[in-house]
Design a protein around this motif. Structure first.
Motif: not given
Lengths: 186, 1102
Positions: B132-135, B201-212, B232-239
Motif C-alpha cells: 500500500s502507498a500514500d503520499t 502528488d497523485a501519480g504512478k510511481y515505482r520505488i527502486v532498491k538495490n540488493f547485494v 490516487s490523491g492526498t491523505n488529507d482529503i477526508d480530513r
C-alpha cells in the motif's frame, strides 16, 4: 573494505592498511579535524598523525570498531594540537565550542557534596547519553566530540540550526543536573 | 587542567558506540520509523495487508511491552515514535546466514545505494511488491524465492522513487544510504514501510532498491529491484472535508515531536494510550477501529477519538480487562535516569478518581480530569488546539468556546507551539494566522451587545466645540452676532452643529466615546488596549470601540447636512469605522491649527438658501512659525430641503485650503513629477515605484513643503514606519493604502498619467474595498482591493526594503540575507551577559527597531542599527549593531552580524586576503593576561611583586586585565591583511581576533563610556568579523619605577594605581628626584564589579 580486513592488514604490517583506512575514514577524519582546528593544513597533518598512531597501536590492539577507534585518536590529537596552537591567543578554546557552553554542562561546585573520579564522571556522562534519543546523542557527540558547528549538525540531521542550538542547550542543562544528581565534581 | 578541558577530554573517552555516532549519516525525515537495531524485535507472524497504522501500533506496543524508553504513545491520529528509521517485519523462520571468507577488496558499504545495479534482482529470486502507498510512504514486501544468488542477500536504506511521466520513469526522490544492514533470508519475506521524506502528488510511481549478494566482506554483486505503486490523491482529503476553516495552511508541527500530541490530542496521553495486550487481542477489529477513528478529523467527543473508553465501548470489551492491563502497565513503567518529570508525568499511573470515572464512563468527569491541558473542556466535549486551528470563530461560538477560554489558553499555545521547546515550532505563517484568529475572537468577546449601545448626539459635541477653551468667548460672541442677524433660528443652530461636526477630528478624539458605557463594560479602559479594537491585516489595532450606534452617528450628520454631503463627510473622516452596529474610531493627526479669530459676512439670505462667508485667521503650527497668521476663507451654504434646513457645504473642514485657493477645489491634490521610468501593474512594482522612484515637486498648492517630501516616505517605508495595507485599483488609478502611526492615507497614481502621484489625506476602510477622496471635485471614489502587499505585516515594511536590496544584489544575496536572519533566530545581541537588543529577525519581523543602510557598494552591504548600551550606573554608550554582507570573488556573499563601536565609515580598503570569519579566534582576555603576567622580564616581575602586596585580588585582576588591554599589541603573528588608506598607507593590520570578542573584553574591564574613547584612541577597525588594529606599541623610558596603590578610606568604591618613574643618576644608576614618568589608573566599584574609568600610559606610538 570492511574493518576486519583493514585490521588484518595492520596486523600483516601492510602499508595498504593506512591507504584503506584513509579511503574509508579519511573524509570523516579530515572533517572532524577541520571542525576542531579550523584549518585544512592542520587537519591534514592531524589526520596523518592519526594514521601513524593507529599504525603504532595495531597490533597489539584489535579494536572492535575501527571507525570509532580512529576517530577517538584523531579527535584527541586535534584537541591537543589546538590547545598547543592557540595557547597564546585564546588560551586553548575549542574551535566552535565556547567556554560558556562547556560550563553549562558542568555541575556548579556549590551544589554537590562528593567528588567522583574521572571514570565515574565518564560513566555518568554515558548514562546520561544513554537516556537520550539517537538524534540527540548524535547532536551531542557531533558538537562535543567532533566540535561541529551548529550549522553542520543541523544539516546532517535535517533540522534547523535553531533547533539544534536549543536542543543542545537543554541537553547541557540536563547533563549538568544529571551530574549534580550523581554527586559529581569536576 | 581546567574543568572545561577535563570535560572535553572525557568526551573523547566515551564508549565507541557514542563515538561511532559522530560518523552518522543524515537520517531521513519520517513520521514512522525504527532504528537499525530493529532486529531485537521478536519475529511476528506476517499477515497480508498489514497497514501502516498496524505496523506503528505493533512496534509501539511492542517496544512499550519490552519496557524500553516509554514515550511511544498512541494518540488520536498521531503516533509519536522517536528516532526510528524504518519498520521491518521479519520472517520468523529466517535461518541464519553464514558468510564466507574474504576474497575481494571492494567494500559495498561505500557504494551509493541509489545507483542502479546492473543485475536484475529477479535473477536472485527477489521480488518487490508495494502493498500500500500514500503520499507519505509506501509499504513494500520483499520476497526471496529461488534464483541464483551465491551468498547473503542484503540491502540498505537507500532507495529512489521514480514517477512515470510522459512515458518515462523520472527520478522524484533519491534517498542516499550506504550501509547494507538488512538481510533478506532465502525464501524469506520482509515487509517494510519507507517514508519518502516529502509528500508525493497523485501519480504512478515505482520505488527502486538495490540488493547485494554478499559472499564475503568485500566480495559481492549488486542488483536492482523495484515495485510500482500509485497514489490516487492526498491523505488529507477526508480530513479537510470536515474542516470548516479551509483557509488555514498545514500547521507545520512535525509529528515527530511530542508537541504534536499537545496540538492534536484532546486528551492526556494516558487516556489515548492503547496498550499492546489490548490491541493484539483485537487485532482485526482493532485495525478497523483505528481506521474509522482516523477518518474523524479533530475529534472532540470522547467516543470519536482514539482512547481507552472508546476502544472499550466500540469493541465491546469489558472495562475490567482494560483496567487490569492499565494497572499492570502502570506498575511496570520505569523511566531512564535523568528523564525530566515533566516529560513522563502525563503517562504516569492513573489516579483512583480517574479510574473510577473511566470505569463509570462518566464523560463529563472524564473530560474534566483527563483532558489535555491544551484543550478546552465544555461539558463532556474536549476541543484540542488542532480543532481550534481548523475551525472558524463561528464554530467556536456554536460549540460554546468563549473568548475568555481562548484568552486563557493563548499564552500556553504561544509557549508551546512557537519554538520555545525543541522541535515544537509551528510554521511561522501558520502560527501568525492561528494567533490572529484566536486574538480576533478574544477581541470579539469584548464587543458591546447591540442593545446596550448608546445614541450618538450632536448636542454633546456642539457644546464641547463652543466651549470657551475651544472657541473663545470673543469669537463666540462674534459668531452669535452674525447668526442672530440671519433671523433664522434653524440655521443659527445648524451653523454651530455643522461647525462642531466638521471640526470633530480637530479635537480630542475621546469626544467620540460613550465614557459611561465603556467604563461599565471595560472598567478603567485605555484607548486601543482595554476596549475592543479593530485590527488591520497585520494585527495592528487601528480603531477602538466607542459605545455608540453607528447609525446614530450617521443620523446625527444627516440631521445637519444634506444626505449626500453627510455621506461624503463621513467617508472623508479618517477616523470613523463601523463594526457590527457600533461606531469605532481611531486617533488622527491634528492639523494643529488654532483659530485666532473669525470674520463673517452673510452673502445670501433668502427663504431657501443662506450663504455665509467665513474668514478664519489661524495660527499654523505646521509652518513651525507660530507667529504666522494664515487666512482661510470658506463659503458655508445652507439650503432648505423637504426635511427642513440642512447644511449643503461647510468649508471649515477643508483644512488644506489657503486664502488663494478659495475656488480651487483641487486644493488637496499634490502633483509631483517623476523622473524615472513608468512602471508596470504588478503590486510590488507599484510599491517599488512609489517608494523608490525619484520624485520631485513640480506643482504645489500648499506652503507645507516638508510634508510633500517623498524622501520621508521612502525612509519611513524602508524603516517600517509606514504600513502598507494593500494595493488598490480602478480603471483609472492605482492606490497604495497605507497607515503611518494612527493616521492613514493613500498614494494615488493615475494610469493615464503615471508620472504624477497624489498623496491623499486619509481613507476609511470598508468591508471589501476602500473609499478614497482625491480632491474636492471627486466626490469619493470607490475602489476594490487588488492585492494585499505580499508578505507584509506590521512593522515589516522593511520587507520591501529587503526586496529592494534583493533586486539590486540578486538571488545569492537574498539567500545569504535570509540565511543570516534564520541563523540569528535564537540569538539576540548580548553584552556583558545582558541582552541589549532583540534579534535581527525580530527587528525585521516586528519592526522593533529602525535599521538603516550603512554601506551600499557593489560588493558590500551593511545595515546598521543604533542602540544604547547602559551600564549599571545608567551611563549610556551609543553602539551599533550591524548586519554585513560581503561579496566574494565567486559571486557568493559572506555575511554576519556584529556589534560595532565604530562603523567603518573610514573609507579604508582591504589589502590582502582577510581571514574567513569562521577561522577567526575569540579573544580570551584571561588567557592573555595569564601569559603577559607570567613573562620572565624585570618590569613584569616588579609589577607582580607590587600587585601581590594588594589584598583586594579582584582589583588586582582588573588591573592586570586593563594593563593587558592598554599595553599589549593586538597584531597577529601572521598578518593576513591590512587596511590601507587612499594613498596605500597601511592604517591597520589583521589581528586574527573577532571584533566582538575584543570589545566584550574591553567592556568587562572598562566603564562603557570609556570604551568608545579607547576604541577610537587605539584605532581599532572592524572588517567582516575581524578586528583590525593600528599595531600599537608602548615604550617606557629607562627609569626607576615605583608603584603606588591607594584605596581611600572615605571612598571605598574607588581605587587608584599610580606608576611613578624617576630618572637614574647617570653615574650611580640610583634613583634621582626627577620624575620622568607619571601615570595612573582609576577603578570604580559598580554593581557589576570593579571597572576602570581611566588607565594612563606613558607613551604610545603607532
Amino acid at each position: 573494505m570492511n574493518d576486519e580486513k583493514i585490521i588484518e592488514l595492520y596486523f600483516a604490517r601492510s602499508e595498504n592498511a593506512i591507504t584503506e583506512t584513509d579511503k574509508k575514514y579519511g573524509e570523516s577524519c579530515r572533517k572532524t579535524a577541520y571542525s576542531i582546528l579550523g584549518s585544512h593544513e592542520d587537519s591534514e597533518e592531524c589526520t596523518n598523525d592519526t594514521y601513524l598512531k593507529v599504525w603504532d597501536v595495531i597490533p597489539p590492539q584489535r579494536p572492535t570498531k575501527l571507525g570509532a577507534f580512529v576517530m577517538r585518536i584523531l579527535r584527541n590529537l586535534a584537541i591537543d594540537l589546538l590547545r598547543h596552537r592557540t595557547a597564546f591567543k585564546s588560551g586553548g578554546g575549542y574551535c566552535s565550542v565556547g567556554y560558556d557552553e562547556i560550563a553549562e554542562c558542568l555541575p556548579s561546585s556549590e551544589s554537590v557534596e562528593s567528588t567522583a573520579d574521572r571514570n565515574a564522571v565518564r560513566k555518568a556522562i554515558e548514562k546520561y547519553l544513554s537516556s537520550l534519543p539517537r538524534d540527540k546523542k548524535i547532536m551531542f557527540m557531533k558538537r562535543y566530540f567532533s566540535c561541529c558547528t551548529y550549522a553542520e549538525i543541523a544539516e546532517g540531521l535535517n533540522m534547523t540550526e535553531g533547533k539544534v542550538k536549543m536542543s543542545l542547550q537543554r541537553m547541557r542543562e540536563k547533563l549538568r543536573e544529571h551530574l549534580e544528581k550523581e554527586g559529581i565534581v569536576i | 587542567m581546567r574543568r572545561e578541558d577535563i570535560f572535553m577530554d572525557l568526551i573523547g573517552e566515551l564508549d565507541d558506540n557514542y563515538i561511532a555516532l559522530t560518523m552518522s549519516h543524515p537520517k531521513r525525515r519520517a513520521i514512522v520509523s525504527v532504528t537499525r537495531n530493529i532486529t531485537f524485535v521478536q519475529p511476528v507472524e506476517v499477515e497480508n495487508n498489514v497497514s501502516k497504522r498496524e505496523l506503528r501500533l505493533y512496534y509501539i506496543t511492542r517496544v512499550l511491552g519490552m519496557a524500553a524508553v516509554t514515550f511511544l504513545i498512541v494518540g488520536a491520529a498521531v503516533l509519536l515514535i522517536m528516532n526510528w528509521d524504518k519498520i521491518i517485519v521479519r520472517d520468523p523462520d529466517t535461518p541464519p546466514v553464514v558468510t564466507t571468507d574474504v576474497t575481494t577488496v571492494t567494500d559495498p558499504s561505500i557504494i551509493d545505494q541509489t545507483e542502479t545495479g546492473y543485475i536484475d534482482a529477479a535473477d536472485w529470486g527477489i521480488t518487490m511488491e508495494a502493498v500500500s502507498a500514500d503520499t507519505d510512504g509506501v509499504i513494500i514486501e520483499i520476497r526471496q524465492s529461488g534464483g541464483s544468488f551465491t551468498g547473503q542477500i542484503k540491502y540498505g536504506y537507500g532507495f529512489t522513487v521514480e514517477k512515470y511521466t510522459n512515458g518515462e520513469w523520472v527520478q522524484e526522490i533519491s534517498q542516499y544510504g550506504d550501509y547494507w544492514e538488512y538481510e533478506l533470508a532465502p525464501d524469506g519475506t520482509n515487509r517494510e514501510y519507507w517514508t519518502y521524506g516529502k509528500k508525493l502528488d497523485a501519480g504512478k510511481y515505482r520505488i527502486v532498491k538495490n540488493f547485494v549478494d554478499l559472499r564475503a566482506p568485500g566480495d559481492f554483486d549488486i542488483a536492482s529491484g523495484y515495485a510500482e505503486f500509485e497514489i490516487s490523491g492526498t491523505n488529507d482529503i477526508d480530513r479537510f472535508e470536515q474542516i470548516t476553516d479551509t483557509s488555514m495552511p498545514e500547521p507545520g508541527i512535525s509529528s515527530m515531536y511530542g508537541s504534536y500530541l499537545d496540538f492534536s490530542s484532546p486528551w492526556k496521553i494516558k487516556v489515548s494510550h492503547i496498550l499492546l495486550g489490548m490491541y493484539t487481542e483485537q487485532r482485526e477489529r482493532g485495525s478497523e477501529w483505528v481506521k474509522n477513528k482516523e477518518n474523524i478529523p479533530t475529534p472532540y467527543n470522547l467516543y470519536d477519538s482514539m482512547n481507552l473508553v472508546s476502544f472499550c465501548r466500540d469493541l465491546d470489551i469489558s472495562w475490567e480487562s482494560i483496567e487490569e492491563n492499565v494497572r499492570e502497565w502502570d506498575g511496570s513503567v520505569s523511566y531512564p535516569a535523568g528523564t525530566p518529570k515533566e516529560e513522563y508525568e502525563d503517562i504516569e499511573r492513573f489516579t483512583e478518581e480517574e479510574l473510577t470515572a473511566l470505569r463509570n464512563g462518566d464523560a463529563e468527569t472524564i473530560a474534566r480530569l483527563l483532558a489535555s491541558e491544551y484543550s478546552i473542556v465544555i461539558g463532556e466535549n474536549v476541543f484540542s488546539p488542532e480543532w481550534l486551528y481548523y475551525h472558524t470563530i463561528e464554530d467556536y461560538r456554536a460549540v460554546g468556546v468563549t473568548p475568555e477560554m481562548i484568552a486563557e489558553k493563548l499564552p500556553l499555545y504561544e509557549d508551546t507551539f512557537i519554538g520555545k521547546d525543541i522541535g515544537t515550532d509551528m510554521a511561522d505563517e501558520s502560527w501568525t494566522l492561528f494567533k490572529a484568529k484566536l486574538e480576533s475572537y478574544i477581541i470579539s468577546g469584548k464587543t458591546i451587545p447591540d442593545d446596550m449601545l448608546g445614541e450618538w448626539s450632536v448636542a454633546d459635541v456642539t457644546d464641547n466645540a463652543f466651549s470657551e477653551q475651544e472657541f473663545g468667548s470673543d469669537n463666540l460672541e462674534s459668531l452669535n452676532k452674525m447668526l442672530d442677524s440671519l433671523g433664522n433660528n434653524d440655521v443659527k443652530k445648524l451653523y454651530k452643529q455643522a461647525y462642531a461636526l466638521c471640526t470633530l477630528t480637530e479635537r480630542d478624539y475621546d469626544d467620540l466615546s460613550n465614557d459611561n458605557l465603556l467604563k461599565q463594560i471595560y472598567g478603567d479602559f485605555q484607548y486601543s488596549s482595554e476596549r475592543a479594537v479593530l485590527l488591520d491585516i497585520s494585527g495592528s489595532a487601528y480603531a477602538c470601540s466607542s459605545g455608540y450606534l453607528w447609525e446614530s452617528f450617521v443620523s446625527a450628520y444627516k440631521s445637519v447636512f444634506e444626505d449626500d454631503y453627510a455621506d461624503r463627510l463621513i467617508a472623508d473622516m479618517p477616523c470613523v469605522y463601523h463594526y457590527g452596529k457600533e461606531l469605532y474610531y481611531s486617533g488622527v493627526t491634528s492639523t494643529l491649527r488654532v483659530m485666532l479669530y473669525p470674520e463673517y459676512t452673510v452673502l445670501k439670505n433668502t427663504n431657501d438658501e443662506i450663504v455665509i462667508r467665513e474668514i478664519c485667521y489661524n495660527i499654523d503650527y505646521e509652518t513651525k512659525e507660530v507667529t504666522d497668521e494664515v487666512r482661510y476663507v470658506n463659503e458655508n451654504r445652507f439650503v432648505k430641503t423637504s426635511d427642513g434646513w440642512r447644511c449643503a457645504y461647510f468649508g471649515i473642514n477643508d483644512t488644506k485650503k489657503s486664502s488663494d485657493q478659495i475656488t480651487d477645489t483641487s486644493a488637496r491634490e499634490y502633483t509631483l513629477n517623476r523622473i524615472d521610468d513608468p512602471f508596470g501593474d504588478h503590486a510590488f512594482e507599484i510599491l517599488e515605484n512609489a517608494f523608490y522612484g525619484e520624485w520631485e515637486i513640480a506643482e504645489k498648492h500648499e506652503p507645507y513643503e516638508e510634508k510633500l517630501s517623498l524622501t520621508y516616505s521612502k525612509d519611513a517605508f524602508y524603516h517600517g514606519m509606514i504600513v502598507v495595507s494593500g494595493i488598490c485599483e480602478t480603471d483609472e488609478i492605482y492606490a497604495i493604502m497605507f497607515s503611518n502611526g494612527g493616521a492613514g492615507g493613500a498614494l494615488v497614481i493615475e494610469k493615464s498619467s503615471p508620472d504624477v502621484m497624489y498623496w491623499t489625506d486619509a481613507y476609511p476602510i470598508s468591508a471589501d474595498g476602500y473609499t478614497i477622496s482625491v480632491g474636492d471635485n471627486i466626490p469619493g471614489t470607490y475602489i476594490n482591493r487588488k492585492a494585499e502587499v505580499p508578505g507584509l505585516k506590521s512593522g515589516e515594511l522593511s520587507e520591501l526594503g529587503k526586496k529592494k536590496l534583493f533586486n539590486i544584489y540578486g538571488k545569492k544575496f537574498e539567500d545569504s540575507f535570509n540565511e543570516l536572519l534564520e541563523k540569528d533566530k535564537s540569538e539576540g545581541i548580548y553584552f556583558d551577559g545582558r541582552t541589549v537588543y532583540p534579534t535581527w529577525k525580530d527587528i525585521f519581523r516586528f519592526g522593533e527597531a529602525t535599521p538603516y543602510l550603512g554601506t551600499l557598494t557593489d560588493d558590500e552591504v551593511r545595515i546598521l542599527m543604533p542602540y544604547y548600551y547602559e551600564d549599571d550606573s545608567g551611563n549610556a554608550t551609543e553602539l551599533y549593531a550591524e548586519m554585513w554582507f560581503s561579496k566574494y570573488y565567486n559571486g557568493d556573499w559572506g555575511s554576519g552580524t556584529n556589534v560595532s563601536i565604530t562603523p567603518d565609515a573610514s573609507g579604508l580598503k582591504i589589502n590582502g586576503k582577510p581571514i574567513p570569519n569562521n577561522e577567526l579566534e575569540e579573544f580570551d582576555l584571561d588567557a592573555m593576561t595569564g601569559i603577559v603576567f607570567s613573562a620572565n622580564n624585570k618590569t613584569i616581575k616588579e609589577l607582580n611583586n607590587f600587585l601581590e602586596s594588594i589584598d583586594n585580588k579582584e582589583i588586582v585582576q582588573q588591573y592586570k586585565r586593563a594593563y593587558v588591554l592598554r599595553t599589549v599589541a593586538f597584531a597577529s603573528d601572521d598578518v593576513a591583511a591590512t587596511l590601507v588608506d587612499d594613498t596605500g598607507k597601511v592604517v591597520a593590520v589583521s589581528t586574527g581576533f573577532t571584533f566582538e570578542s575584543v570589545m566584550n573584553a574591553y567592556l568587562q574591564v572598562f566603564k562603557s563610556e570609556y570604551v568608545s574613547d579607547l576604541f577610537a584612541d587605539l584605532h581599532f577597525y572592524r572588517y567582516g568579523d575581524e578586528l583590525f588594529c593600528a599595531g600599537v606599541s608602548v615604550s617606557t623610558p629607562d627609569c626607576i619605577i615605583e608603584y603606588v596603590f591607594n584605596s581611600p578610606d572615605d571612598s571605598p568604591d574607588l581605587a587608584v594605581f599610580a606608576v611613578m618613574g624617576y630618572a637614574k643618576d647617570e653615574k650611580t644608576g640610583k634613583k634621582t628626584d626627577e620624575i620622568v614618568l607619571s601615570k595612573d589608573a582609576i577603578f570604580e566599584l559598580s554593581s557589576v564589579g570593579w571597572r576602570c574609568r581611566h588607565f594612563g600610559i606613558s607613551d604610545r606610538t603607532q
